[in-house]
Design a protein around this motif. Structure first.
Motif, short mmCIF file in Angstrom:
data_model
loop_
_atom_site.label_atom_id
_atom_site.label_comp_id
_atom_site.label_asym_id
_atom_site.label_seq_id
_atom_site.Cartn_x
_atom_site.Cartn_y
_atom_site.Cartn_z
N ILE A 126 0.83 -1.20 0.00
CA ILE A 126 0.00 0.00 0.00
C ILE A 126 0.87 1.26 0.00
N MET A 127 1.96 1.21 0.74
CA MET A 127 2.86 2.36 0.78
C MET A 127 3.48 2.62 -0.59
N LEU A 128 3.72 1.57 -1.35
CA LEU A 128 4.24 1.75 -2.71
C LEU A 128 3.27 2.57 -3.56
N LEU A 129 1.99 2.25 -3.45
CA LEU A 129 0.99 3.00 -4.21
C LEU A 129 0.88 4.44 -3.71
N ILE A 130 0.95 4.64 -2.41
CA ILE A 130 0.85 5.99 -1.86
C ILE A 130 2.02 6.84 -2.33
N VAL A 131 3.22 6.26 -2.31
CA VAL A 131 4.40 7.00 -2.78
C VAL A 131 4.26 7.37 -4.24
N GLN A 132 3.70 6.46 -5.04
CA GLN A 132 3.53 6.74 -6.46
C GLN A 132 2.51 7.85 -6.69
N MET A 133 1.57 8.02 -5.78
CA MET A 133 0.55 9.06 -5.93
C MET A 133 1.06 10.44 -5.55
N LEU A 134 2.15 10.53 -4.82
CA LEU A 134 2.67 11.83 -4.40
C LEU A 134 3.23 12.59 -5.60
N PRO A 135 2.98 13.90 -5.71
CA PRO A 135 3.58 14.68 -6.80
C PRO A 135 5.09 14.78 -6.61
N GLN A 136 5.83 14.36 -7.59
CA GLN A 136 7.28 14.30 -7.47
C GLN A 136 7.90 15.69 -7.31
N GLN A 137 7.31 16.68 -7.97
CA GLN A 137 7.86 18.03 -7.88
C GLN A 137 7.79 18.59 -6.46
N ALA A 138 6.88 18.05 -5.63
CA ALA A 138 6.78 18.54 -4.25
C ALA A 138 7.99 18.15 -3.42
N LEU A 139 8.80 17.22 -3.92
CA LEU A 139 9.97 16.76 -3.18
C LEU A 139 11.26 17.43 -3.63
N VAL A 140 11.18 18.36 -4.56
CA VAL A 140 12.39 18.97 -5.12
C VAL A 140 13.20 19.68 -4.04
N ILE A 141 12.55 20.52 -3.24
CA ILE A 141 13.29 21.32 -2.24
C ILE A 141 13.93 20.41 -1.19
N ALA A 142 13.16 19.45 -0.68
CA ALA A 142 13.71 18.55 0.34
C ALA A 142 14.88 17.74 -0.21
N LEU A 143 14.74 17.23 -1.41
CA LEU A 143 15.84 16.45 -2.00
C LEU A 143 17.04 17.34 -2.32
N PHE A 144 16.78 18.57 -2.72
CA PHE A 144 17.88 19.49 -3.00
C PHE A 144 18.72 19.73 -1.75
N ILE A 145 18.05 19.95 -0.62
CA ILE A 145 18.78 20.16 0.64
C ILE A 145 19.58 18.91 1.03
N ASP A 146 18.94 17.74 0.89
CA ASP A 146 19.64 16.50 1.24
C ASP A 146 20.83 16.25 0.32
N PHE A 147 20.64 16.47 -0.97
CA PHE A 147 21.72 16.22 -1.92
C PHE A 147 22.85 17.23 -1.75
#
Length: 295
Positions: A126-147
């Motif tokens: 179920i978590m796999l489906l939930i992750v797929q439903m999340l808009p990927q662009q919403a993670l840009v800032i968080a991933l940018f900081i981590d990277f």
């Protein structure tokens, strides 16, 4: 009128109805195909048009004075100072690596989910489906900081990690159906004959799951090859590592857009995708049909 004549008339009417329905469906399919293919035709046509034909009041489907100047401008890379082949190499490297990595990881995860029973297995799916439903662009800032903290900015490796991670949920979910459909009797028979786990994997499981790998690789390929937002964000200062989607946007200037070069770059951009689909179309069709039956 005899019963034979009535029966013959009914058969003829049914035959005419089937012919009319088939003709209508064929006509509808042709119309949909024309609508879908027209933008591609216009893109290729504009790629060969000189600048004087871009903004004519009476647009022409075919160029009146064909030119290769737009393709030369794109291939030379004069707008950036780096040739087109450098961006193509980066795109293919990132795409192929992400496809291979996501396919291998997804296959191992699908085997674990499809063959073994463990706690929170359903929750994981179920978590796999939930992750797929999340808009990927919403993670840009968080991933940018981590990277940035991991020194993975301006690096193709960081981009590969992002594309691999985003491709995993759907590939794991699709491959799970193929793995679960493999008869356990084959594995048990091979195990009785003394075959080890690796031999069972290579000779039994992998050939039966191969169509699913081909089908899921298409999704990973298209996503990684076309993605723009993450590539622009993570490769923002190193021009030599840019991918093709970023290169295309350089032909949009402050004073206007070089539509001939944009269409030429877009035409060249689609060539690797067409080659990829031509190479795997038979296996892709088999994989999709098998997935529909087994799923």
């Amino acid at each position: 009128m005899t019963s034979a004549a009535l029966s013959s008339g009914r058969r003829r009417r049914r035959w005419l109805t089937r012919r009319a329905r088939r003709a209508g469906l064929n006509l509808l399919g042709l119309l949909v195909a024309l609508i879908a293919l027209f933008p591609i035709f216009w893109m290729v046509s504009t790629a060969f048009k000189p600048a004087t034909e871009w903004y004519t009041l009476t647009p022409h489907p075919l160029p009146a004075h064909p030119t290769l100047g737009n393709f030369r401008a794109v291939i030379n890379g004069s707008v950036v100072g780096i040739p087109y082949w450098n961006f193509l190499k980066n795109s293919l490297f990132v795409t192929v690596t992400a496809v291979v990595a996501s396919s291998l990881i997804a296959l191992l995860a699908a085997i674990a989910v499809g063959r073994f029973r463990f706690r929170f297995r359903t929750t994981y799916l179920i978590m796999l489906l939930i992750v797929q439903m999340l808009p990927q662009q919403a993670l840009v800032i968080a991933l940018f900081i981590d990277f940035r903290s991991l020194s993975l900015l301006d690096s193709l490796v960081g981009l590969i990690l992002v594309y691999t991670a985003f491709a995993l949920p759907i590939t794991i979910w699709m491959l799970r159906n193929f793995v679960a459909a493999v008869p356990r009797e084959l594995q048990e028979a091979a195990a009785i004959d003394g075959a080890g786990p690796m031999r069972i994997f290579w000779r039994i499981l992998l050939p039966l799951v191969a169509p699913g790998l081909v089908a899921t690789s298409v999704f990973a390929f298209v996503f990684a090859y076309n993605e723009f937002i993450f590539a622009l964000t993570f490769l923002g200062t190193d021009t030599a590592k840019f991918t093709l989607p970023i290169y295309v946007q350089y032909f949009y200037g402050r004073n206007g857009a070089d539509w001939g070069a944009i269409m030429a770059a877009s035409t060249l951009f689609t060539v690797p995708v067409l080659v990829f689909f031509l190479l795997i179309q038979r296996r892709l069709r088999a994989g999709l049909v098998a997935g529909a039956v087994k799923g």
